[in-house]
Scaffold this active site. Structure first.
Site, mmCIF file in Angstrom:
data_model
loop_
_atom_site.group_PDB
_atom_site.id
_atom_site.type_symbol
_atom_site.label_atom_id
_atom_site.label_comp_id
_atom_site.label_asym_id
_atom_site.label_seq_id
_atom_site.Cartn_x
_atom_site.Cartn_y
_atom_site.Cartn_z
ATOM 1 N N GLY A 128 48.393 42.458 43.216
ATOM 2 C CA GLY A 128 48.862 43.201 44.285
ATOM 3 C C GLY A 128 49.182 44.779 44.086
ATOM 4 O O GLY A 128 48.771 45.330 42.991
ATOM 5 N N HIS B 248 41.430 48.421 42.695
ATOM 6 C CA HIS B 248 41.180 47.225 43.162
ATOM 7 C C HIS B 248 40.201 46.853 44.262
ATOM 8 O O HIS B 248 39.345 46.146 44.356
ATOM 9 C CB HIS B 248 42.511 46.525 43.757
ATOM 10 C CG HIS B 248 43.903 46.582 42.699
ATOM 11 N ND1 HIS B 248 44.888 47.085 42.907
ATOM 12 C CD2 HIS B 248 44.073 45.725 41.663
ATOM 13 C CE1 HIS B 248 45.701 47.111 41.911
ATOM 14 N NE2 HIS B 248 45.430 46.039 41.277
ATOM 15 N N GLN C 128 52.648 35.948 32.235
ATOM 16 C CA GLN C 128 51.770 36.890 31.431
ATOM 17 C C GLN C 128 52.887 37.899 31.203
ATOM 18 O O GLN C 128 52.520 38.955 30.506
ATOM 19 C CB GLN C 128 50.526 37.168 32.195
ATOM 20 C CG GLN C 128 50.806 38.265 33.423
ATOM 21 C CD GLN C 128 49.374 38.330 33.987
ATOM 22 O OE1 GLN C 128 48.794 37.513 34.553
ATOM 23 N NE2 GLN C 128 49.114 39.638 34.048
ATOM 24 N N GLY D 85 38.059 44.358 36.531
ATOM 25 C CA GLY D 85 38.029 45.617 36.041
ATOM 26 C C GLY D 85 37.869 45.737 34.657
ATOM 27 O O GLY D 85 38.609 45.140 33.694
ATOM 28 N N LYS E 283 39.088 48.286 33.430
ATOM 29 C CA LYS E 283 40.305 48.889 32.959
ATOM 30 C C LYS E 283 40.935 47.797 31.928
ATOM 31 O O LYS E 283 41.693 48.261 30.934
ATOM 32 C CB LYS E 283 41.179 48.949 34.359
ATOM 33 C CG LYS E 283 42.458 49.283 33.910
ATOM 34 C CD LYS E 283 42.901 50.615 33.806
ATOM 35 C CE LYS E 283 44.448 51.004 33.655
ATOM 36 N NZ LYS E 283 45.208 49.902 33.842
ATOM 37 N N ASP E 284 41.091 46.452 32.084
ATOM 38 C CA ASP E 284 41.583 45.609 31.378
ATOM 39 C C ASP E 284 40.498 44.908 30.559
ATOM 40 O O ASP E 284 40.100 43.585 30.826
ATOM 41 C CB ASP E 284 42.407 44.450 32.272
ATOM 42 C CG ASP E 284 43.561 45.052 32.961
ATOM 43 O OD1 ASP E 284 44.709 45.232 32.530
ATOM 44 O OD2 ASP E 284 43.190 45.626 34.052
ATOM 45 N N GLN F 192 41.197 41.635 28.830
ATOM 46 C CA GLN F 192 41.098 40.607 29.745
ATOM 47 C C GLN F 192 39.631 39.974 29.876
ATOM 48 O O GLN F 192 39.428 38.857 30.082
ATOM 49 C CB GLN F 192 41.831 41.071 30.959
ATOM 50 C CG GLN F 192 41.902 40.115 32.028
ATOM 51 C CD GLN F 192 42.841 40.523 33.353
ATOM 52 O OE1 GLN F 192 43.977 40.621 32.864
ATOM 53 N NE2 GLN F 192 42.432 41.155 34.222
#
Ligand code: AMP
Length: 285
Positions: free
Chosen positions: A31, A37, A61, A147, A149-150, A153
């Site tokens: 969110g 996003h 997390q 993304g 970005k991570d 992940q």
């Protein structure tokens, strides 16, 4: 647009879509949606019939000293933004819906979670992998968009998909940045004015790494040193790590023979905000 809060309702709906021949895509988020996003939602909406945006601030997390309590929660605004970007549904479950009493099952993805952010955030990727697998099982998507970005992940989720033979196609979307280069993040709103003025230097360091690589430099330590030199006299943040690693298993590289990830994490001094960013060299994640 409907907000669904129960996992059983979400799963029934998804299975109904899939039985009727429609494709389902998932964009997992916590969110406080921003253009980063929204780019993921647009990407999913281009590829599937039904785009589901999940919004869940996943407590497992977060470390004990992290920002779980102050993490921004803006569901109504998120609903409007997600809908405008092409989302068909929001799945926003309660904590109890995802982790009922006596919840006991967790996913450990080994080898790719010990370095980079994993080294400084013990248990973080266990929490991420667990909630993402649960979201996959609840939403039953054919496509899931994450993304760059991570970046770690992405590597962790890709490993989990391969290792557990999941039937989800993983899509990686590029990093959306402010005009001055700062990667968009829900956490940027924690920054003080002085920090905000200086943090574009984080991306500047990565750009200088790319310049060096494009001039022919292939020594990972020289590229790493270059990034660190850009951060050396920063007054408002300190680097937590700067790493040059392979894109598959995130092992530190000595030489960049094919592709590489240059990943950084910095922490600002005043607000203690953790900022991560990265670039890839010679290929994509
Ligand atoms: P979060 O809400 O921070 O968990 O992020 C949800 C998804 O949005 C993750 O896949 C992130 O990598 C992605 N994301 C976050 N910031 C950006 C950005 N600036 N550009 C592109 N994707 C992003």
């Amino acid at each position: 647009m409907k907000i669904i809060s129960s996992h059983t309702e979400m799963k029934n709906l998804s299975l109904t879509y899939r039985r009727s021949g429609r494709t389902v895509g998932l964009v997992p988020t916590m969110g406080a949606l921003h253009e980063g996003h929204l780019s993921l939602i647009k990407r999913a909406a281009e590829q599937v019939d039904i785009t589901v945006t999940s919004i869940f601030v996943n407590p497992i997390q977060f470390g004990p000293k992290e920002d779980l309590d102050k993490y921004p929660r803006t569901l109504e605004r998120d609903r409007e933004l997600a809908e405008a970007a092409g989302s068909d549904l929001i799945f926003a479950p309660s904590l109890k819906d995802i982790y009922p009493e006596n919840y006991s099952t967790f996913i450990e993805v080994e080898n790719v979670t010990e370095t980079l952010c994993g080294a400084n955030r013990p248990g973080h990727f266990r929490g991420v992998a667990t909630v993402v697998l649960k979201l996959f099982n609840i939403v039953c998507p054919q496509v899931a968009v994450f993304g760059q970005k991570d970046a770690q992940q992405v590597v962790v989720i890709r490993r989990m998909i391969n290792d557990l033979n999941l039937s989800v196609q993983l899509e990686v979307a590029p990093i959306v940045r402010e005009e001055d280069g700062l990667a968009l993040s829900s956490r940027n709103q924690y920054l003080s004015d002085r920090e905000r003025a200086e943090v574009p230097r984080i991306y500047e360091g990565l750009r200088s790494a790319r310049d060096l690589y494009e001039k022919g430099e292939r020594s990972a330590s020289k590229i790493r040193q270059k990034v660190l030199s850009v951060y050396s006299d920063a007054e408002n943040f300190i680097p937590e790590y700067v790493e040059v690693a392979d894109l598959d298993l995130l092992k530190p590289l000595q030489n960049i023979d094919s592709t590489a990830l240059v990943a950084v994490a910095c922490r600002t001094k005043e607000s203690g905000t953790r900022i991560i960013d990265n670039i890839t060299l010679g290929g994509d994640l």
